[in-house]
Design a protein around this motif. Structure first.
Motif, PDB file in Angstrom:
ATOM      1  N   ASP A 341      -2.353  -1.073  10.861  1.00  0.00           N
ATOM      2  CA  ASP A 341      -1.125  -1.875  10.977  1.00  0.00           C
ATOM      3  C   ASP A 341      -1.428  -3.293  11.429  1.00  0.00           C
ATOM      4  OD1 ASP A 341       0.787   0.064  10.215  1.00  0.00           O
ATOM      5  OD2 ASP A 341       0.656   1.010  12.175  1.00  0.00           O
ATOM      6  N   ARG A 342      -2.328  -3.418  12.388  1.00  0.00           N
ATOM      7  CA  ARG A 342      -2.628  -4.750  12.927  1.00  0.00           C
ATOM      8  C   ARG A 342      -3.344  -5.625  11.901  1.00  0.00           C
ATOM      9  NH1 ARG A 342      -6.293  -4.236  17.073  1.00  0.00           N
ATOM     10  NH2 ARG A 342      -6.574  -1.983  16.856  1.00  0.00           N
ATOM     11  N   LEU A 343      -4.240  -5.022  11.106  1.00  0.00           N
ATOM     12  CA  LEU A 343      -4.970  -5.819  10.119  1.00  0.00           C
ATOM     13  C   LEU A 343      -4.065  -6.225   8.956  1.00  0.00           C
ATOM     14  CD1 LEU A 343      -7.635  -7.068   9.391  1.00  0.00           C
ATOM     15  CD2 LEU A 343      -8.297  -4.934   8.254  1.00  0.00           C
ATOM     16  N   VAL A 344      -3.201  -5.319   8.497  1.00  0.00           N
ATOM     17  CA  VAL A 344      -2.271  -5.658   7.422  1.00  0.00           C
ATOM     18  C   VAL A 344      -1.329  -6.777   7.856  1.00  0.00           C
ATOM     19  CG1 VAL A 344      -0.296  -4.794   6.097  1.00  0.00           C
ATOM     20  CG2 VAL A 344      -2.392  -3.452   6.214  1.00  0.00           C
ATOM     21  N   SER A 345      -0.955  -6.773   9.127  1.00  0.00           N
ATOM     22  CA  SER A 345      -0.039  -7.811   9.623  1.00  0.00           C
ATOM     23  C   SER A 345      -0.711  -9.169   9.754  1.00  0.00           C
ATOM     24  CB  SER A 345       0.521  -7.393  10.992  1.00  0.00           C
ATOM     25  OG  SER A 345       1.237  -6.188  10.896  1.00  0.00           O
ATOM     26  N   SER A 346      -2.040  -9.182   9.878  1.00  0.00           N
ATOM     27  CA  SER A 346      -2.713 -10.445  10.175  1.00  0.00           C
ATOM     28  C   SER A 346      -3.369 -11.112   8.970  1.00  0.00           C
ATOM     29  CB  SER A 346      -3.781 -10.220  11.256  1.00  0.00           C
ATOM     30  OG  SER A 346      -4.750  -9.280  10.829  1.00  0.00           O
ATOM     31  N   VAL A 347      -3.603 -10.384   7.885  1.00  0.00           N
ATOM     32  CA  VAL A 347      -4.271 -10.987   6.723  1.00  0.00           C
ATOM     33  C   VAL A 347      -3.490 -10.664   5.452  1.00  0.00           C
ATOM     34  CG1 VAL A 347      -6.549 -10.815   7.795  1.00  0.00           C
ATOM     35  CG2 VAL A 347      -5.770  -8.987   6.286  1.00  0.00           C
ATOM     36  N   GLY A 348      -3.859 -11.348   4.370  1.00  0.00           N
ATOM     37  CA  GLY A 348      -3.241 -11.098   3.080  1.00  0.00           C
ATOM     38  C   GLY A 348      -2.053 -11.997   2.826  1.00  0.00           C
ATOM     39  N   SER A 349      -1.563 -11.931   1.598  1.00  0.00           N
ATOM     40  CA  SER A 349      -0.450 -12.768   1.178  1.00  0.00           C
ATOM     41  C   SER A 349       0.875 -12.040   1.364  1.00  0.00           C
ATOM     42  CB  SER A 349      -0.614 -13.147  -0.303  1.00  0.00           C
ATOM     43  OG  SER A 349       0.549 -13.784  -0.780  1.00  0.00           O
ATOM     44  N   PRO A 350       1.858 -12.667   2.043  1.00  0.00           N
ATOM     45  CA  PRO A 350       3.164 -12.023   2.195  1.00  0.00           C
ATOM     46  C   PRO A 350       3.926 -11.922   0.883  1.00  0.00           C
ATOM     47  CG  PRO A 350       3.229 -14.274   3.039  1.00  0.00           C
ATOM     48  CD  PRO A 350       1.786 -13.982   2.711  1.00  0.00           C
ATOM     49  N   ASP A 351       3.462 -12.617  -0.159  1.00  0.00           N
ATOM     50  CA  ASP A 351       4.126 -12.573  -1.458  1.00  0.00           C
ATOM     51  C   ASP A 351       3.547 -11.491  -2.360  1.00  0.00           C
ATOM     52  OD1 ASP A 351       5.751 -14.767  -0.790  1.00  0.00           O
ATOM     53  OD2 ASP A 351       4.171 -16.170  -1.366  1.00  0.00           O
ATOM     54  N   ASP A 352       2.676 -10.661  -1.833  1.00  0.00           N
ATOM     55  CA  ASP A 352       2.087  -9.583  -2.622  1.00  0.00           C
ATOM     56  C   ASP A 352       2.116  -8.302  -1.801  1.00  0.00           C
ATOM     57  OD1 ASP A 352       0.866  -8.199  -4.609  1.00  0.00           O
ATOM     58  OD2 ASP A 352      -1.048  -9.276  -4.551  1.00  0.00           O
ATOM     59  N   ASP A 353       2.144  -7.155  -2.504  1.00  0.00           N
ATOM     60  CA  ASP A 353       2.051  -5.879  -1.810  1.00  0.00           C
ATOM     61  C   ASP A 353       0.660  -5.733  -1.194  1.00  0.00           C
ATOM     62  OD1 ASP A 353       4.596  -5.296  -2.752  1.00  0.00           O
ATOM     63  OD2 ASP A 353       3.833  -4.330  -4.564  1.00  0.00           O
ATOM     64  N   ARG A 354       0.615  -5.151   0.015  1.00  0.00           N
ATOM     65  CA  ARG A 354      -0.652  -4.964   0.714  1.00  0.00           C
ATOM     66  C   ARG A 354      -0.739  -3.534   1.234  1.00  0.00           C
ATOM     67  NH1 ARG A 354       0.340  -9.162   5.170  1.00  0.00           N
ATOM     68  NH2 ARG A 354       2.469  -8.809   4.459  1.00  0.00           N
ATOM     69  N   ALA A 355      -1.888  -2.933   1.039  1.00  0.00           N
ATOM     70  CA  ALA A 355      -2.112  -1.580   1.558  1.00  0.00           C
ATOM     71  C   ALA A 355      -3.526  -1.488   2.101  1.00  0.00           C
ATOM     72  CB  ALA A 355      -1.881  -0.538   0.469  1.00  0.00           C
ATOM     73  N   LEU A 356      -3.690  -0.691   3.151  1.00  0.00           N
ATOM     74  CA  LEU A 356      -5.000  -0.539   3.793  1.00  0.00           C
ATOM     75  C   LEU A 356      -5.128   0.881   4.313  1.00  0.00           C
ATOM     76  CD1 LEU A 356      -7.614  -1.962   4.995  1.00  0.00           C
ATOM     77  CD2 LEU A 356      -6.282  -2.207   7.100  1.00  0.00           C
ATOM     78  N   LEU A 357      -6.314   1.463   4.123  1.00  0.00           N
ATOM     79  CA  LEU A 357      -6.633   2.758   4.674  1.00  0.00           C
ATOM     80  C   LEU A 357      -7.914   2.631   5.493  1.00  0.00           C
ATOM     81  CD1 LEU A 357      -5.914   5.962   4.433  1.00  0.00           C
ATOM     82  CD2 LEU A 357      -7.961   5.982   3.011  1.00  0.00           C
ATOM     83  N   VAL A 358      -7.875   3.132   6.709  1.00  0.00           N
ATOM     84  CA  VAL A 358      -9.030   3.086   7.618  1.00  0.00           C
ATOM     85  C   VAL A 358      -9.511   4.499   7.876  1.00  0.00           C
ATOM     86  CG1 VAL A 358      -9.839   2.420   9.906  1.00  0.00           C
ATOM     87  CG2 VAL A 358      -8.165   1.005   8.722  1.00  0.00           C
TER      88      VAL A 358
END
Length: 364
Positions: A341-358
């Protein structure tokens, strides 16, 4: 009857439940709203100088929210008739009253026109409830099954513009008597609501495939499924992880997707796991070659979509470096808990869908 235990007998309870079900049905709501409109017309008839006709818009508003398309159109026409009767009974035709009546007639006609053009046959609130249920089904499929204590697996998703629908999703399951964890992360073409419906259908299919097929056959089967759909924007990228929870051995396969990244606890070094594989849904009869590795105690693995690392006019390799730099800073400040949750909130473009699995294997 709501509020009462099922095993407590209620005198006449069957009749009460039947009446409650009727009132909640489309027909029951139509009758209730129609009776309310007639009651308002009666109030105008009894108090023509004191009671306005504008309250007739309240049942109409409720009807547009609660009734199905066919009922809503019929109820709007019924409201026009009630409005006409109330106007005749009121016998007052001042300019402000005539203007208000004109606006009310226009609203009724607008409801009739939009109701005839509606593509769904359910009320607006019912339609919204259905969409929320569909969204929840996508999110439920991303839930990670219970794992042994030494394993921490978390996923996080953020859709474009904060929409509740996204083209990125995760599907996970355990196989071989719980020994293996199978995970796939998919990025459907498009973003936000436009990709959400395709993501729902594809996530349902992949949820069945990942639990039924050997790891080596999953991506070819998903590719064939997409080819059969013949969607206008029918392609998707994916990264698949097959992890042995006892030994830490894993296989990663990608289909046009950014590479998974492994963090080696001993050196603190991040290593991209590059494996080639064509995008899903474009070419038939493909084979996806895996890259193999092992997660020792303290090691971690990141799976992510391109929304985490891609930006206009920036090389994707720079985006991956930026993401890993942010990940390392987060690890210095805090532990792996809620890391996704913390990494998705801090990086990437807010104009695109973002997903991360750790995926993290705890020490000792």
């Amino acid at each position: 009857m709501p509020g009462l235990p099922a095993d407590v007998p209620v005198p006449g309870g069957g009749h009460l439940r039947a009446r409650w079900r009727f009132l909640r049905s489309d027909t029951g709501l139509t009758v209730l709203l129609g009776a309310s409109s007639i009651a308002l017309v009666a109030c105008v008839a009894l108090f023509p100088q004191d009671f306005p006709v504008t309250p007739l818009m309240v049942p109409l508003l409720l009807g547009t929210l609660l009734l199905s398309r066919a009922r809503m159109v019929g109820f709007a026409i019924f409201t026009i008739l009630c409005l006409t009767a109330a106007t005749i009974l009121q016998q007052t035709y001042e300019l402000r009253i005539v203007a208000a009546l004109g606006v009310m007639y226009a609203v009724c006609l607008a409801v009739v026109v939009t109701g005839r053009r509606a593509r769904l046959g359910v009320g607006r609130l019912q339609g919204e409830s259905m969409l929320v249920d569909l969204r929840d089904r996508i999110l439920a499929q991303a839930e990670i099954p219970p794992l042994p204590e030494e394993w921490l697996v978390e996923s996080a998703l953020s859709s474009a513009g904060g929409s509740p629908f996204a083209g990125d999703f995760v599907v996970a399951t355990r196989r071989h008597l719980g020994r293996k964890l199978e995970v796939v992360m998919v990025d459907v073409s498009g973003k936000g609501e436009r990709a959400g419906t395709r993501a729902l259908q594809l996530s349902g299919a992949m949820s069945g495939l990942i639990g039924a097929l050997p790891a080596a056959e999953f991506l070819p089967a998903a590719n064939e499924y997409l080819l059969q759909r013949e969607w206008e924007e029918g392609f998707a990228t994916a990264v698949q992880l097959s992890l042995d929870l006892e030994t830490g051995s894993f296989e990663v396969r990608t289909a046009g997707h950014p590479p998974a990244v492994q963090r080696h606890a001993g050196s603190g070094r991040w290593e991209p796991l590059r494996t080639e594989g064509p995008v899903l849904g474009l070419v038939p009869d493909l084979v996806y070659t895996p890259i193999r590795g092992r997660l020792d105690a303290g090691d971690s693995l990141l799976l992510y979509t391109d929304g985490m690392v891609e930006r206009p006019r920036r090389d994707i390799e720079l985006g991956i470096d930026a993401m890993l730099g942010a990940a390392e800073r987060l690890l210095i400040k805090r532990s792996w808990d809620r890391f996704a949750d913390r990494l998705v909130s801090s990086v990437g473009s807010p104009d695109d869908d973002r997903a991360l699995l750790v995926v993290h294997r705890r020490l000792g």
